[in-house]
Design a protein around this motif. Sequence first.
Motif, PDB file in Angstrom:
ATOM      1  N   ILE A  22     -10.393   2.495  -7.576  1.00 58.29           N
ATOM      2  CA  ILE A  22      -9.225   1.618  -7.224  1.00 58.29           C
ATOM      3  C   ILE A  22      -8.253   0.549  -7.996  1.00 58.29           C
ATOM      4  CG2 ILE A  22      -7.303   1.642  -5.449  1.00 58.29           C
ATOM      5  CD1 ILE A  22      -7.858   4.684  -6.108  1.00 58.29           C
ATOM      6  N   GLU A  23      -7.459   0.303  -8.618  1.00 59.04           N
ATOM      7  CA  GLU A  23      -6.600  -1.167  -8.728  1.00 59.04           C
ATOM      8  C   GLU A  23      -6.483  -2.219  -7.780  1.00 59.04           C
ATOM      9  OE1 GLU A  23      -5.017  -4.740 -10.447  1.00 59.04           O
ATOM     10  OE2 GLU A  23      -3.509  -2.717  -9.405  1.00 59.04           O
ATOM     11  N   THR A  24      -6.846  -3.240  -7.761  1.00 60.72           N
ATOM     12  CA  THR A  24      -6.282  -4.244  -6.691  1.00 60.72           C
ATOM     13  C   THR A  24      -6.557  -5.066  -7.695  1.00 60.72           C
ATOM     14  OG1 THR A  24      -8.702  -4.853  -6.242  1.00 60.72           O
ATOM     15  CG2 THR A  24      -8.282  -3.119  -5.051  1.00 60.72           C
ATOM     16  N   GLU A  25      -6.782  -5.281  -8.093  1.00 59.60           N
ATOM     17  CA  GLU A  25      -6.703  -7.194  -8.916  1.00 59.60           C
ATOM     18  C   GLU A  25      -5.223  -7.186  -9.368  1.00 59.60           C
ATOM     19  OE1 GLU A  25      -7.556 -10.641 -12.769  1.00 59.60           O
ATOM     20  OE2 GLU A  25      -8.192  -7.988 -12.232  1.00 59.60           O
ATOM     21  N   GLY A  26      -4.353  -6.649 -10.135  1.00 60.49           N
ATOM     22  CA  GLY A  26      -3.219  -6.402 -10.161  1.00 60.49           C
ATOM     23  C   GLY A  26      -1.762  -5.775  -9.241  1.00 60.49           C
ATOM     24  N   PHE A  36      -8.853   1.215 -14.249  1.00 58.21           N
ATOM     25  CA  PHE A  36      -9.171   0.923 -12.898  1.00 58.21           C
ATOM     26  C   PHE A  36      -7.034   1.951 -13.245  1.00 58.21           C
ATOM     27  CE2 PHE A  36     -10.657  -2.748 -13.836  1.00 58.21           C
ATOM     28  CZ  PHE A  36     -11.409  -3.263 -12.286  1.00 58.21           C
ATOM     29  N   VAL A  37      -7.131   2.915 -11.503  1.00 55.38           N
ATOM     30  CA  VAL A  37      -6.225   3.712 -11.085  1.00 55.38           C
ATOM     31  C   VAL A  37      -5.421   3.289 -10.431  1.00 55.38           C
ATOM     32  CG1 VAL A  37      -5.213   5.908 -11.117  1.00 55.38           C
ATOM     33  CG2 VAL A  37      -7.456   5.600 -12.074  1.00 55.38           C
ATOM     34  N   TYR A  38      -3.877   2.968 -10.700  1.00 56.07           N
ATOM     35  CA  TYR A  38      -3.905   2.765  -9.503  1.00 56.07           C
ATOM     36  C   TYR A  38      -3.148   3.400  -8.539  1.00 56.07           C
ATOM     37  CZ  TYR A  38      -0.601  -0.499 -12.252  1.00 56.07           C
ATOM     38  OH  TYR A  38      -0.209  -1.223 -13.399  1.00 56.07           O
ATOM     39  N   ASP A  39      -3.386   3.072  -7.324  1.00 57.54           N
ATOM     40  CA  ASP A  39      -3.611   4.220  -5.676  1.00 57.54           C
ATOM     41  C   ASP A  39      -1.972   4.063  -5.124  1.00 57.54           C
ATOM     42  OD1 ASP A  39      -3.618   2.189  -4.560  1.00 57.54           O
ATOM     43  OD2 ASP A  39      -4.336   2.591  -3.289  1.00 57.54           O
ATOM     44  N   ASP A  40      -0.594   4.267  -5.534  1.00 58.43           N
ATOM     45  CA  ASP A  40       0.378   4.204  -5.485  1.00 58.43           C
ATOM     46  C   ASP A  40       0.813   5.757  -4.978  1.00 58.43           C
ATOM     47  OD1 ASP A  40       1.344   1.519  -5.316  1.00 58.43           O
ATOM     48  OD2 ASP A  40       0.432   1.902  -7.473  1.00 58.43           O
ATOM     49  N   ASP A  41       1.383   6.376  -5.908  1.00 62.53           N
ATOM     50  CA  ASP A  41       1.358   8.098  -5.595  1.00 62.53           C
ATOM     51  C   ASP A  41       0.237   8.826  -6.026  1.00 62.53           C
ATOM     52  OD1 ASP A  41       4.420  10.383  -5.493  1.00 62.53           O
ATOM     53  OD2 ASP A  41       2.499  10.861  -7.338  1.00 62.53           O
ATOM     54  N   PRO A  42       0.350  10.119  -4.891  1.00 61.23           N
ATOM     55  CA  PRO A  42      -0.413  10.484  -4.715  1.00 61.23           C
ATOM     56  C   PRO A  42      -0.546  11.580  -5.877  1.00 61.23           C
ATOM     57  CG  PRO A  42      -0.121  10.409  -3.001  1.00 61.23           C
ATOM     58  CD  PRO A  42       0.722  10.062  -3.602  1.00 61.23           C
ATOM     59  N   ALA A  43      -0.103  12.220  -6.412  1.00 60.33           N
ATOM     60  CA  ALA A  43       0.443  13.082  -7.745  1.00 60.33           C
ATOM     61  C   ALA A  43      -0.288  12.182  -8.845  1.00 60.33           C
ATOM     62  CB  ALA A  43       1.373  14.055  -7.281  1.00 60.33           C
ATOM     63  N   ILE A  44       0.274  10.987  -9.213  1.00 65.74           N
ATOM     64  CA  ILE A  44       0.207  10.610 -10.262  1.00 65.74           C
ATOM     65  C   ILE A  44      -0.981  10.137 -10.317  1.00 65.74           C
ATOM     66  CG2 ILE A  44       1.346   8.563 -11.757  1.00 65.74           C
ATOM     67  CD1 ILE A  44       3.332   8.318 -10.737  1.00 65.74           C
ATOM     68  N   GLU A  45      -1.929   9.643  -9.295  1.00 64.22           N
ATOM     69  CA  GLU A  45      -2.981   9.297  -9.301  1.00 64.22           C
ATOM     70  C   GLU A  45      -4.461  10.146  -9.957  1.00 64.22           C
ATOM     71  OE1 GLU A  45      -5.972   7.240  -5.571  1.00 64.22           O
ATOM     72  OE2 GLU A  45      -3.990   7.413  -5.472  1.00 64.22           O
ATOM     73  N   GLN A  46      -4.123  11.544  -8.979  1.00 63.09           N
ATOM     74  CA  GLN A  46      -4.741  11.629  -9.242  1.00 63.09           C
ATOM     75  C   GLN A  46      -4.583  12.597 -11.139  1.00 63.09           C
ATOM     76  OE1 GLN A  46      -7.034  13.513  -6.640  1.00 63.09           O
ATOM     77  NE2 GLN A  46      -8.061  14.254  -8.408  1.00 63.09           N
ATOM     78  N   THR A  47      -4.063  12.698 -11.317  1.00 64.39           N
ATOM     79  CA  THR A  47      -3.314  12.942 -12.796  1.00 64.39           C
ATOM     80  C   THR A  47      -4.340  12.206 -13.371  1.00 64.39           C
ATOM     81  OG1 THR A  47      -1.012  13.937 -12.308  1.00 64.39           O
ATOM     82  CG2 THR A  47      -1.706  13.171 -14.778  1.00 64.39           C
ATOM     83  N   PHE A  48      -4.244  10.852 -13.510  1.00 68.18           N
ATOM     84  CA  PHE A  48      -5.060   9.861 -14.450  1.00 68.18           C
ATOM     85  C   PHE A  48      -6.740  10.306 -14.038  1.00 68.18           C
ATOM     86  CE2 PHE A  48      -1.945   7.153 -14.582  1.00 68.18           C
ATOM     87  CZ  PHE A  48      -1.497   7.421 -15.916  1.00 68.18           C
ATOM     88  N   ALA A  67       0.778  -1.409   0.081  1.00 70.83           N
ATOM     89  CA  ALA A  67      -0.047   0.155   0.225  1.00 70.83           C
ATOM     90  C   ALA A  67       0.836   1.290   0.020  1.00 70.83           C
ATOM     91  CB  ALA A  67      -0.839  -0.012   1.412  1.00 70.83           C
ATOM     92  N   ALA A  68       0.183   1.777  -0.808  1.00 71.41           N
ATOM     93  CA  ALA A  68       1.095   3.427  -0.811  1.00 71.41           C
ATOM     94  C   ALA A  68       0.372   3.883   0.938  1.00 71.41           C
ATOM     95  CB  ALA A  68       0.280   3.997  -1.652  1.00 71.41           C
ATOM     96  N   ALA A  69       2.279   4.721   1.174  1.00 71.77           N
ATOM     97  CA  ALA A  69       1.814   5.694   2.508  1.00 71.77           C
ATOM     98  C   ALA A  69       2.548   7.072   2.793  1.00 71.77           C
ATOM     99  CB  ALA A  69       2.833   4.702   3.518  1.00 71.77           C
ATOM    100  N   LEU A  70       2.379   7.672   1.659  1.00 77.45           N
ATOM    101  CA  LEU A  70       2.960   9.220   1.532  1.00 77.45           C
ATOM    102  C   LEU A  70       1.765   9.629   1.042  1.00 77.45           C
ATOM    103  CD1 LEU A  70       5.629   8.740  -1.576  1.00 77.45           C
ATOM    104  CD2 LEU A  70       5.854   8.968   1.013  1.00 77.45           C
ATOM    105  N   SER A  71       1.247  10.914   1.822  1.00 78.56           N
ATOM    106  CA  SER A  71       1.036  11.976   2.202  1.00 78.56           C
ATOM    107  C   SER A  71       0.836  13.040   0.921  1.00 78.56           C
ATOM    108  CB  SER A  71       1.542  13.212   3.317  1.00 78.56           C
ATOM    109  OG  SER A  71       2.049  13.652   2.884  1.00 78.56           O
TER     110      SER A  71
END
Length: 435
Positions: free
Chosen positions: A232-236, A207-219, A9-13
């Motif tokens: 949020i992408e969970t399968e892979g 589905f969008v990866y929920d890792d880096d918040p800035a990249i996630e928000q861009t998508f 899981a991503a953990a950055l603010s």
Amino acid sequence: MNLSVPRRAAALSLTAALTLAGFTGASANATPAATLAAPDIPVANVKQHLADLQSIANANGGNRAHGRTGYKASIDFVKAKLDAAGYTTTIQQFTYNGTTGYNLIADWPGGDPNQVLMAGAHLDSVSSGAGINDNGSGSAAILETALAVSRAGLQPTKHLRFGWWGAEELGLVGSKYYVNNLPTTERSKISGYLNFDMIGSPNPGYFVYDDDPAIEQTFKDYFAGLGVPTEIETEGDGRSDHASFKNVGIPVGGLFTGASRVKTSAQVQKWGGTATAFDRCYHSSCDTTANINDTALDRNSDAVAHAIWTLSAGTTTPPPGPVFENTADVSIPDNGAAVTSTVNVTGVTGNAPATLKVGVDIIHTWRGDLVVDLVAPDGSVYNLKPFSSSDSADNVQTTYTVNASSEVANGAWKLRVQDKAAYDTGYINSFKLTF
């Protein structure tokens, strides 16, 4: 897509992620890419790349798997496209299960080498099929985006790098090899890695990866602009090549349209389709060009370009238009009548541009004697250089910019030169127009 790496899981603010990823803004001397519309990625071009990958598989035992001839042919195919588009390409070799594997890295010239935005996709298939959705779809989308960067002459603030990974299906082998062989200082220069693995599933989700918040928000922002809801992408998650980067602290993100998991009834209500697997041909022989949803492929390919343009922050330089040139020498009589050099413009639609480039190369021993004009096909005159008795330098070798937007482009354009004082002579060496 490989399904063997556990989720992390991503953990950055958001604030910390923006700072770490280098997405806090462009330099003061660059136009933020967010203000520049990313080009529409032609889905027909992406599908042609998929057709080419299918042909490669057909000619090489039906697959493009690690250690097989189809994979090396796939690498060579992508590399040739990028070389022709002006990229610096590198093939990285590694060995796995006693056979040679290959990664392909492509760098776009320019940008800050200490801030690298990278996009990647695995190029290998499983041995049972051609792997057109998994993962020809991601590979073709980033290939066409890379070619769009070249067509637009993108000049990003960040340095752009693209990667195609080998042996992902055997445990992220190629991307791990790449990351593990990067010196720590080079890893620290990668401000973000974007991963695209299965983005054309026939019964798609978004589905969008929920890792880096800035990249996630861009998508998320991109799809919101289309009116397409995302999840949020969970399968892979963590099971494709982004995990190799994430595990060494590089900010990551990406897109996915689903694999073997079954679409829920709520997802059917949201996205359409059926309550069956997102990709019924996942890791099967039927993962061919018939196993692609064109709408999903189109939307996700455009999202790839949007992220590259937005997160790299840059400006575009339009590619040069057609050039027409006359290199025949024309003598200029001393203190005599005007002479002309003519270029005949054909095949240009509409009017000349407001930034018509007029290339002038005149050899003369006292250029102040000369009056130089551009004469349009309808006889309109644009003065390029006036007479100047005090300009004692020699030669006129420069490019003028003329607003010729009121002129029809096609026709006979003339460079007219007259020597209006005694004692010095010369000739027109060449004259060219760039539209």
